[in-house]
Scaffold this motif. Sequence first.
Motif, PDB file in Angstrom:
ATOM      1  N   GLY A 135       0.815  -1.337   0.126  1.00  0.00           N
ATOM      2  CA  GLY A 135      -0.112  -0.017   0.009  1.00  0.00           C
ATOM      3  C   GLY A 135       0.656   1.260  -0.129  1.00  0.00           C
ATOM      4  O   GLY A 135       2.234   1.113   0.085  1.00  0.00           O
ATOM      5  N   LEU A 136       0.241   2.513   0.070  1.00  0.00           N
ATOM      6  CA  LEU A 136       0.994   3.529  -0.093  1.00  0.00           C
ATOM      7  C   LEU A 136       2.015   3.919   1.047  1.00  0.00           C
ATOM      8  O   LEU A 136       3.010   4.244   1.019  1.00  0.00           O
ATOM      9  CB  LEU A 136       0.088   4.889   0.009  1.00  0.00           C
ATOM     10  N   ARG A 137       1.662   3.226   2.452  1.00  0.00           N
ATOM     11  CA  ARG A 137       2.343   3.461   3.367  1.00  0.00           C
ATOM     12  C   ARG A 137       3.510   2.303   3.674  1.00  0.00           C
ATOM     13  O   ARG A 137       4.436   2.297   4.537  1.00  0.00           O
ATOM     14  CB  ARG A 137       1.519   3.282   4.701  1.00  0.00           C
ATOM     15  N   ASP A 138       3.283   1.381   2.612  1.00  0.00           N
ATOM     16  CA  ASP A 138       4.440   0.230   2.637  1.00  0.00           C
ATOM     17  C   ASP A 138       5.761   0.205   1.827  1.00  0.00           C
ATOM     18  O   ASP A 138       6.609  -0.361   2.220  1.00  0.00           O
ATOM     19  CB  ASP A 138       3.736  -1.075   2.330  1.00  0.00           C
ATOM     20  N   GLY A 139       5.652   1.123   1.006  1.00  0.00           N
ATOM     21  CA  GLY A 139       6.930   1.401   0.278  1.00  0.00           C
ATOM     22  C   GLY A 139       6.931   0.305  -1.024  1.00  0.00           C
ATOM     23  O   GLY A 139       5.853  -0.269  -1.269  1.00  0.00           O
ATOM     24  N   GLY A 140       8.128  -0.213  -1.406  1.00  0.00           N
ATOM     25  CA  GLY A 140       8.363  -1.258  -2.314  1.00  0.00           C
ATOM     26  C   GLY A 140       7.744  -0.863  -3.606  1.00  0.00           C
ATOM     27  O   GLY A 140       7.582   0.122  -4.150  1.00  0.00           O
ATOM     28  N   ALA A 141       7.100  -2.109  -4.177  1.00  0.00           N
ATOM     29  CA  ALA A 141       6.480  -1.725  -5.513  1.00  0.00           C
ATOM     30  C   ALA A 141       4.801  -1.480  -5.282  1.00  0.00           C
ATOM     31  O   ALA A 141       3.962  -2.489  -5.804  1.00  0.00           O
ATOM     32  CB  ALA A 141       6.286  -2.907  -6.278  1.00  0.00           C
ATOM     33  N   ASN A 142       4.769  -0.448  -4.601  1.00  0.00           N
ATOM     34  CA  ASN A 142       3.275   0.134  -4.739  1.00  0.00           C
ATOM     35  C   ASN A 142       2.726   0.510  -5.838  1.00  0.00           C
ATOM     36  O   ASN A 142       3.531   0.839  -6.676  1.00  0.00           O
ATOM     37  CB  ASN A 142       2.818   0.798  -3.494  1.00  0.00           C
ATOM     38  N   GLY A 185       8.577  16.818  -2.839  1.00  0.00           N
ATOM     39  CA  GLY A 185       7.415  17.565  -2.375  1.00  0.00           C
ATOM     40  C   GLY A 185       6.248  16.745  -2.464  1.00  0.00           C
ATOM     41  O   GLY A 185       6.425  15.420  -3.018  1.00  0.00           O
ATOM     42  N   VAL A 186       5.121  17.432  -2.495  1.00  0.00           N
ATOM     43  CA  VAL A 186       3.687  16.593  -2.718  1.00  0.00           C
ATOM     44  C   VAL A 186       3.629  15.948  -3.931  1.00  0.00           C
ATOM     45  O   VAL A 186       3.858  16.908  -5.101  1.00  0.00           O
ATOM     46  CB  VAL A 186       2.622  17.308  -2.101  1.00  0.00           C
ATOM     47  N   CYS A 187       3.296  15.073  -4.523  1.00  0.00           N
ATOM     48  CA  CYS A 187       2.875  14.338  -5.827  1.00  0.00           C
ATOM     49  C   CYS A 187       1.239  13.882  -5.683  1.00  0.00           C
ATOM     50  O   CYS A 187       1.150  13.469  -4.621  1.00  0.00           O
ATOM     51  CB  CYS A 187       3.942  13.344  -6.380  1.00  0.00           C
ATOM     52  N   LEU A 188       0.723  14.153  -6.773  1.00  0.00           N
ATOM     53  CA  LEU A 188      -0.851  14.015  -6.721  1.00  0.00           C
ATOM     54  C   LEU A 188      -1.055  12.695  -7.713  1.00  0.00           C
ATOM     55  O   LEU A 188      -0.641  12.750  -8.914  1.00  0.00           O
ATOM     56  CB  LEU A 188      -1.707  15.042  -7.106  1.00  0.00           C
ATOM     57  N   GLY A 189      -1.837  12.015  -7.230  1.00  0.00           N
ATOM     58  CA  GLY A 189      -2.192  10.929  -8.395  1.00  0.00           C
ATOM     59  C   GLY A 189      -3.023   9.678  -8.072  1.00  0.00           C
ATOM     60  O   GLY A 189      -3.830   9.939  -7.041  1.00  0.00           O
ATOM     61  N   MET A 190      -3.054   8.431  -8.702  1.00  0.00           N
ATOM     62  CA  MET A 190      -3.933   7.534  -8.648  1.00  0.00           C
ATOM     63  C   MET A 190      -3.293   6.271  -8.001  1.00  0.00           C
ATOM     64  O   MET A 190      -2.282   5.860  -8.521  1.00  0.00           O
ATOM     65  CB  MET A 190      -4.802   7.044  -9.857  1.00  0.00           C
ATOM     66  N   TYR A 191      -3.838   5.743  -7.091  1.00  0.00           N
ATOM     67  CA  TYR A 191      -3.246   4.596  -6.381  1.00  0.00           C
ATOM     68  C   TYR A 191      -4.205   3.275  -6.313  1.00  0.00           C
ATOM     69  O   TYR A 191      -5.597   3.584  -6.465  1.00  0.00           O
ATOM     70  CB  TYR A 191      -2.886   4.839  -4.947  1.00  0.00           C
ATOM     71  N   ALA A 192      -3.847   2.010  -6.132  1.00  0.00           N
ATOM     72  CA  ALA A 192      -4.447   0.832  -5.957  1.00  0.00           C
ATOM     73  C   ALA A 192      -3.824   0.060  -4.907  1.00  0.00           C
ATOM     74  O   ALA A 192      -2.729  -0.113  -5.162  1.00  0.00           O
ATOM     75  CB  ALA A 192      -4.811   0.336  -7.242  1.00  0.00           C
ATOM     76  N   GLU A 193      -4.553  -0.454  -3.859  1.00  0.00           N
ATOM     77  CA  GLU A 193      -4.019  -1.354  -3.023  1.00  0.00           C
ATOM     78  C   GLU A 193      -4.767  -2.675  -2.787  1.00  0.00           C
ATOM     79  O   GLU A 193      -6.181  -2.587  -3.099  1.00  0.00           O
ATOM     80  CB  GLU A 193      -4.210  -0.707  -1.599  1.00  0.00           C
ATOM     81  N   GLY A 194      -4.020  -3.755  -3.013  1.00  0.00           N
ATOM     82  CA  GLY A 194      -4.750  -5.194  -2.563  1.00  0.00           C
ATOM     83  C   GLY A 194      -4.544  -5.491  -1.169  1.00  0.00           C
ATOM     84  O   GLY A 194      -4.193  -4.915  -0.248  1.00  0.00           O
TER      85      GLY A 194
END
Length: 524
Positions: free
Chosen positions: A365-372, A494-503
């Motif tokens: 997920g966003l908080r996990d790092g790696g290949a999120n 700095g802040v980046c804005l965009g789209m995410y997906a988490e499983g």
Amino acid sequence: MTANRAAGRAAYRNPVLPGFYPDPSAIRVGEDYYLATSTFEYFPGVPVFHSKDLIHWEQIGHVLTRESQVNLLGRNSSEGIYAPTLRYHDGVFYMITTDVYGIGNFYVTAEDPAGPWSDPIVIPHGNIDPSLFFDEDGKVYVSAQSGFGETSHIIQYEIDIRTGKALSEPVVVWEGDEGPWVEGPHLYKINGLYYMMTASGGTGPMHREIIGRSESPYGPFEMLPHPILTHNGLSDHPIQYTGHVELIDDVHGQWWALFLGVRPQGGKGSVLGRETFLAPVKWTEDGWPMIDNNQGHVSIDMEVPAVMRQRAQGIKVSSSQRYTTKFSSEGLGMEWIYTRVIPGPDAMSLTERDGCLRLTGNANGLRDGGANVFVCRRQQHHRMRSETRLTFAPGKDGEQAGIAARLSDQSYYSIGVAKKEGQTGILVTAMTQGSGTEAFTPMKEPVPVRLSIRSDEKEYELMYTLGGASAEWISLGTWPAEALTPDADGAFTGVCLGMYAEGTEAGSSAPAYYDYFEYEGFVE
């Protein structure tokens, strides 16, 4: 941008590269200018820009686009690719940089700055911020930061530019002005003298640029007793933390400085991070370059002789700048970047559904790092709004997709569709310095949802609507912008804005489809 024809002067507006574009390095090749900046954990790495006037910059590519050049999967936030130096010699472009906690210092080459660039040539010595200098006698020198904090200094050695092999042992050539973090070295030869220029004081309130000169590339360097650029004595100035300078001469013989700076909001840092600014350089009668030593010469609105800025004439900046990305199989524009790696076809597709970006989450997920899975672009205005339309039906608890304003793995705000305890709804997450809160609003049934993140100088607002273009937005709350500043988080980005997906740990079977992404920034 406006032009004052009566006064014979053309104005431009700083920063010339707004948003997270720190550590600029630039060169002139004939009548063309090229510039590169740091990217840290984001990939592709090191954007390359082209300009005809040093003011208007157009991105033409990235330097690091392949895993064979750099693999960032093991990097934490603000690790990875640090300050690049861009150079040109005998028809070849060079970019030298550091992969922190990776392969260390290396350089790559290209015949065209738009790419492709070569695989890396690793060099043996130095900590961060290596720079190349091609001397008139054919020798090539690397100058690099060494040491830590108060012991920081600059080492230098000669290399074989074909192989990267050291041809001499590194020696200490510059210890600066007794400030911490003497870094970002550049060696120049101007009017028969060698100039060693570095940043000092750390990339914060005491940041400054210092310089020395010598008749030898190894010194000893006579140091100018005061900075050539700093705003550390101007606490109310709208531009702070200035430093990490690149000197460049234009086609008219005028000298310029490109450098990083920050536009704090309320004295508490900026969500935009460190940006790229431009200012003229004046040479003193005794041969020192000067930019702004706490005089306030560098400002948001600048004026320069119009003959040097012919392309600025008659150009006006609108009060807002809107960019809408409509997804197609042709791919995403160069402004789009990713955390650590471009998601593979199992995680991202622009062809599965016509006119849509499809994202499928994984265990990171966003908080996990790696290949999120996070597809983003830089926030470039303090006042802005971003928006998308999402179709997503999560299949099991823990799956979610939406949009986020991300500073780091530890600090971000997100709003998306998620499943919790068997129910689908809107999930808001506010993660600051590793501590998070969540709020869940159930939906009666999964339907397409429009999501929006908006900000001003003080706060971010997360919103959604289930209706069409004229439907009323529902606000789910506001959160402080200060928490997403590098000053609060310790980030270099700095802040980046965009789209995410988490499983979930078991992966994800539910694809998320995005119809568009719109960004509108309002000029301060």
